[in-house]
Write a protein that holds these residues in place. Sequence first.
Motif, PDB file in Angstrom:
ATOM      1  N   VAL A  21       0.859  -1.185   0.000  1.00 12.11           N
ATOM      2  CA  VAL A  21       0.000   0.000   0.000  1.00 12.11           C
ATOM      3  C   VAL A  21       0.894   1.234   0.000  1.00 12.11           C
ATOM      4  O   VAL A  21       2.069   1.168   0.366  1.00 12.11           O
ATOM      5  N   ASP A  22       0.331   2.354  -0.407  1.00  5.84           N
ATOM      6  CA  ASP A  22       1.029   3.628  -0.275  1.00  5.84           C
ATOM      7  C   ASP A  22       0.884   4.080   1.169  1.00  5.84           C
ATOM      8  O   ASP A  22      -0.230   4.188   1.685  1.00  5.84           O
ATOM      9  N   ALA A  32      -2.435  -1.899  15.131  1.00  2.81           N
ATOM     10  CA  ALA A  32      -3.308  -2.533  14.146  1.00  2.81           C
ATOM     11  C   ALA A  32      -2.846  -3.959  13.860  1.00  2.81           C
ATOM     12  O   ALA A  32      -3.659  -4.889  13.773  1.00  2.81           O
ATOM     13  N   PHE A  33      -1.531  -4.139  13.714  1.00  6.18           N
ATOM     14  CA  PHE A  33      -0.984  -5.471  13.477  1.00  6.18           C
ATOM     15  C   PHE A  33      -1.400  -6.418  14.605  1.00  6.18           C
ATOM     16  O   PHE A  33      -1.858  -7.536  14.368  1.00  6.18           O
ATOM     17  N   LEU A  60      -3.960  -1.308   6.237  1.00  5.03           N
ATOM     18  CA  LEU A  60      -5.091  -0.388   6.146  1.00  5.03           C
ATOM     19  C   LEU A  60      -4.861   0.865   6.987  1.00  5.03           C
ATOM     20  O   LEU A  60      -5.175   1.982   6.563  1.00  5.03           O
ATOM     21  N   VAL A  61      -4.329   0.698   8.175  1.00  4.92           N
ATOM     22  CA  VAL A  61      -4.132   1.858   9.049  1.00  4.92           C
ATOM     23  C   VAL A  61      -3.082   2.810   8.488  1.00  4.92           C
ATOM     24  O   VAL A  61      -3.277   4.024   8.502  1.00  4.92           O
ATOM     25  N   PRO A  72      -9.696  -1.083  10.946  1.00  2.00           N
ATOM     26  CA  PRO A  72     -10.801  -1.680  10.178  1.00  2.00           C
ATOM     27  C   PRO A  72     -11.724  -2.529  11.040  1.00  2.00           C
ATOM     28  O   PRO A  72     -11.328  -3.074  12.065  1.00  2.00           O
ATOM     29  N   SER A  73     -12.959  -2.635  10.590  1.00  2.00           N
ATOM     30  CA  SER A  73     -13.909  -3.560  11.194  1.00  2.00           C
ATOM     31  C   SER A  73     -13.689  -4.947  10.594  1.00  2.00           C
ATOM     32  O   SER A  73     -12.953  -5.109   9.611  1.00  2.00           O
ATOM     33  N   LYS A  74     -14.321  -5.957  11.157  1.00  2.00           N
ATOM     34  CA  LYS A  74     -14.183  -7.327  10.656  1.00  2.00           C
ATOM     35  C   LYS A  74     -14.622  -7.426   9.205  1.00  2.00           C
ATOM     36  O   LYS A  74     -13.923  -8.003   8.361  1.00  2.00           O
TER      37      LYS A  74
END
Length: 370
Positions: A21-22, A32-33, A60-61, A72-74
């Motif tokens: 991702v960028d 997040a991980f 995503l974060v 993110p949500s599930k």
Amino acid sequence: MYESQIPDHLDGAINATGVRVDVLNVLGAGDAFMSGLLRGYLNDESWQQACDYANACGALVVSRHGCAPAMPSKEELDDYLSRAESVARPDLDTKLNHLHRVTTRDKSWGHLCILAFDHRSQFEQMAQDAGVSVSRISPLKQLILNAYQESVDELGLQGQAGLLCDSTYGQAALNQATGKGWWIGRPIELPSSRPLELEHGNIGSQLVSWPQEHLVKCLVFYHPDDEPELRLEQEKTLEEVYLACCQSGHELLLEVILPKDLPQDETNYIAAIERFYGLGIKPDWWKLPALTASSWSQLERVIENQDPHCHGVVLLGLDAPQEQLIEGFANARASSLVKGFAVGRTIFGDASRAWLAGTIDDEALRVKSN
């Protein structure tokens, strides 16, 4: 990752492929991980799967501006993992952004009993008919709110209470209602405008000062058979409103009314809503007039297919007689889509006219509007 004794070479470990991702922001990547890893671990999934969750959560974060709000949500995470190789910029992915918006809401609603007194032109006409200044509208709205508060307390409607109120004449009422845990909607449209215009200018600059709990209510007089130029102009404005809400985090209530001079067949409401979804406009709420039971069933299928996370529909009153409202409510009872009603002038219209004319006092208004 190693499940037992550490081997002499990395190939003996569990290797989870990362995603590209960028990177826009590095804050929160580790948290997040770990959240993704714990999802797999706590659900007794394999370490390979847990690591896939972890890598995707971190990706995503860091691909968004923000830390905890970017988690993110599930459902969002699962959607991303299903197509991560094709999503280089999650922050620009329409589906992911929508899922993040609707699956991280901090409140859900059951049945709603909403008092709608966001009218402006109608109250202005009442004041004109009574021969009094429009300055009388603001205290009138305060009294209407007070009467509604009494009804909420007496009937035990906390958790189901809501109101639609404007900032033009009802700012004091909005201030009083904010923080009570009520459902609160505020109109942004210029009353009776067609093509749609916004009453107080640029929507983005308006929302900066709004409490997050206030919903954006936008009424559009729209018909699938509108002239192309008019239709496209209105759709462009609605797209701007929707995108502004997505950016600000405010929920959007889209009210649709067919213009009186065009065919009133209920299928036109279905067609209008399908058109808006086709444009990528996914309001959190719809506000619609009463429909027949068959039309509600058809509308349920459309909304479930296009946006299963939509909160639902609230019925509008349009100053209809009580008997007509009762019939409309009965038709909507079988629909899980309809969450309640937003009724106003049917309740307080006559009392407001009398109060403005000076034929009843504050106490009589309270009783008649309660």
